[in-house]
Design an enzyme around this catalytic site. Structure first.
Site, PDB file in Angstrom:
ATOM      1  CG  ASP A 101      64.941 102.744  43.981  1.00 56.71           C
ATOM      2  OD1 ASP A 101      66.007 102.317  44.426  1.00 56.71           O
ATOM      3  OD2 ASP A 101      64.389 102.270  42.967  1.00 56.71           O
TER       4      ASP A 101
ATOM      5  CB  VAL B 174      73.464 103.392  40.791  1.00 54.64           C
ATOM      6  CG1 VAL B 174      74.126 104.648  41.312  1.00 54.64           C
ATOM      7  CG2 VAL B 174      72.218 103.754  40.003  1.00 54.64           C
TER       8      VAL B 174
ATOM      9  CG  LEU C 102      68.445  93.722  39.604  1.00 53.73           C
ATOM     10  CD1 LEU C 102      68.418  93.016  38.281  1.00 53.73           C
ATOM     11  CD2 LEU C 102      69.418  93.038  40.547  1.00 53.73           C
ATOM     12  NE  ARG C 103      65.965 102.889  38.885  1.00 56.06           N
ATOM     13  CZ  ARG C 103      64.666 102.834  39.067  1.00 56.06           C
ATOM     14  NH1 ARG C 103      64.170 102.826  40.274  1.00 56.06           N
ATOM     15  NH2 ARG C 103      63.853 102.773  38.042  1.00 56.06           N
ATOM     16  N   GLY C 104      70.345  99.608  42.516  1.00 56.58           N
ATOM     17  CA  GLY C 104      71.511  99.800  43.398  1.00 56.58           C
ATOM     18  C   GLY C 104      72.769  99.182  42.828  1.00 56.58           C
TER      19      GLY C 104
END
Length: 348
Positions: A205, A291, A286-288
């Site tokens: 991830d 990015v 919230l990384r998705g």
């Protein structure tokens, strides 16, 4: 007369690589915006992973660094400047600079933590009061590319260190109460073969993008790839010359994208749609979202446009999300296809 040190090994031209568009795009976007967070490239053996990664580093324009600095410090950007150089700048000292090729650092599989992070000479520090730091691979990789082949076989603890440095842009080494901190901003590229084991989901991830590559099945394409490679092996300099113009074009396209990036705009409605897709796919954290926004802006800059469109998002969203889905052992559908289906519903 050229010394052995001056003779560089010829590198296969990036623009001569046939196919593997997904991997090439992911690498280009990370070079345009290193804050995307690196690329994980998973695929079969012998599909040109290492060749492509070395080729992208060779393609990049040279960078200006402070002369004789261990960390490739920038001359004006504090984010990528060592404390020693910062002090010189603040004191108004004269700083001499030089241009170097973008560092491309290979991390060997058997590397120890000291080799990666660097070491502090405790004896010298205690006896002479001098803080002596022996830089590791993270220092050498600052403002460059750090490549880890077979990242899925690397010790999890080391992968953690790499990902932390890549995310924060800094590396801190502490021993016996002595601490040294230096800039370590690099594009982290990992490659691996899924047959040799998967990475832990929480480590996966942390990679910004995930490219999957397969062996080319089409006979005519396979022949073209083999011919291209044979041509390069028999006369590398002729092959480099043949692709020189294409290389220069791509180089200037990347440079102008880096300069344009700051002014690329992404509308609120599109940002909401991206988050809708992430929510529908049940992506943790919230990384998705972050990015995908970054990658879409980098792709728009690469296409020489100032506004992100649905087209830009569709081109990058699978690369940004496929590795963030929760693994269901009973699921038969490929994660990329799953992302594509949800994207089609949301962006009707």
């Amino acid at each position: 007369m050229n010394t052995l040190k001056d003779i560089t090994r010829p590198v296969f031209p990036f623009t001569a690589i046939v196919g593997q568009e997904e991997m090439k795009l992911a690498l280009i976007l990370n070079v345009i915006d290193p804050k995307i967070g690196g690329v994980m490239i998973m695929g079969d053996r012998g599909t040109g992973k290492s060749t492509t990664i070395r080729a992208i580093a060779d393609l990049l324009p040279q960078i200006e660094v402070v002369e004789d600095d261990l960390f490739n410090s920038h001359t004006s950007d504090y984010e990528v400047m060592s404390d020693y150089v910062k002090k010189k700048v603040e004191d108004g000292d004269q700083i001499s600079t030089e241009f170097i090729n973008v560092p491309m650092i290979d991390l060997p599989l058997g590397a120890t933590e000291d080799r990666v992070c660097g070491t502090i000479d405790i004896e010298k520090a205690l006896n002479e009061g001098i803080k002596t730091f022996e830089p590791g691979l993270l220092a050498k990789a600052n403002r460059g590319i750090l490549y880890v082949d077979e990242v899925n076989l690397l010790d999890d603890h080391l992968v953690d260190i790499l990902l932390d440095s890549a995310a924060s842009g800094w590396n801190t080494v502490e021993r016996e109460g002595i601490s040294v901190r230096h800039p370590a901003r690099f594009v982290l590229v990992g490659s691996g073969n899924p047959e040799e084991g998967e990475l832990r989901p929480q480590l996966l991830d942390r990679f910004g993008m995930h490219a999957e590559i397969r062996t080319v099945k089409e006979p005519s394409l396979r022949v073209k790839i083999v011919e291209q490679r044979s041509k390069f092996d028999s006369n590398p300099y002729a092959c480099i010359k043949e692709f020189q113009l294409k290389q220069e074009e791509l180089k200037s396209k990347i440079l102008s994208a880096q300069q344009r990036l700051a002014q690329v705009n992404i509308d609120y409605e599109l940002r909401v749609k991206i988050s809708e897709v992430c929510g529908a796919l049940d992506v943790d954290g919230l990384r998705g979202d972050i990015v995908t926004n970054r990658a879409a802006r980098a792709f728009a800059a690469y296409q020489q446009e100032d506004n992100v469109t649905i087209h830009h998002i569709r081109q990058v969203i699978i690369l940004c999300l496929r590795h963030r889905l929760r693994k269901d052992p009973l699921e038969t559908i490929d994660s990329g296809v799953k992302v594509e289906q949800v994207v089609s519903q949301v962006f009707q």
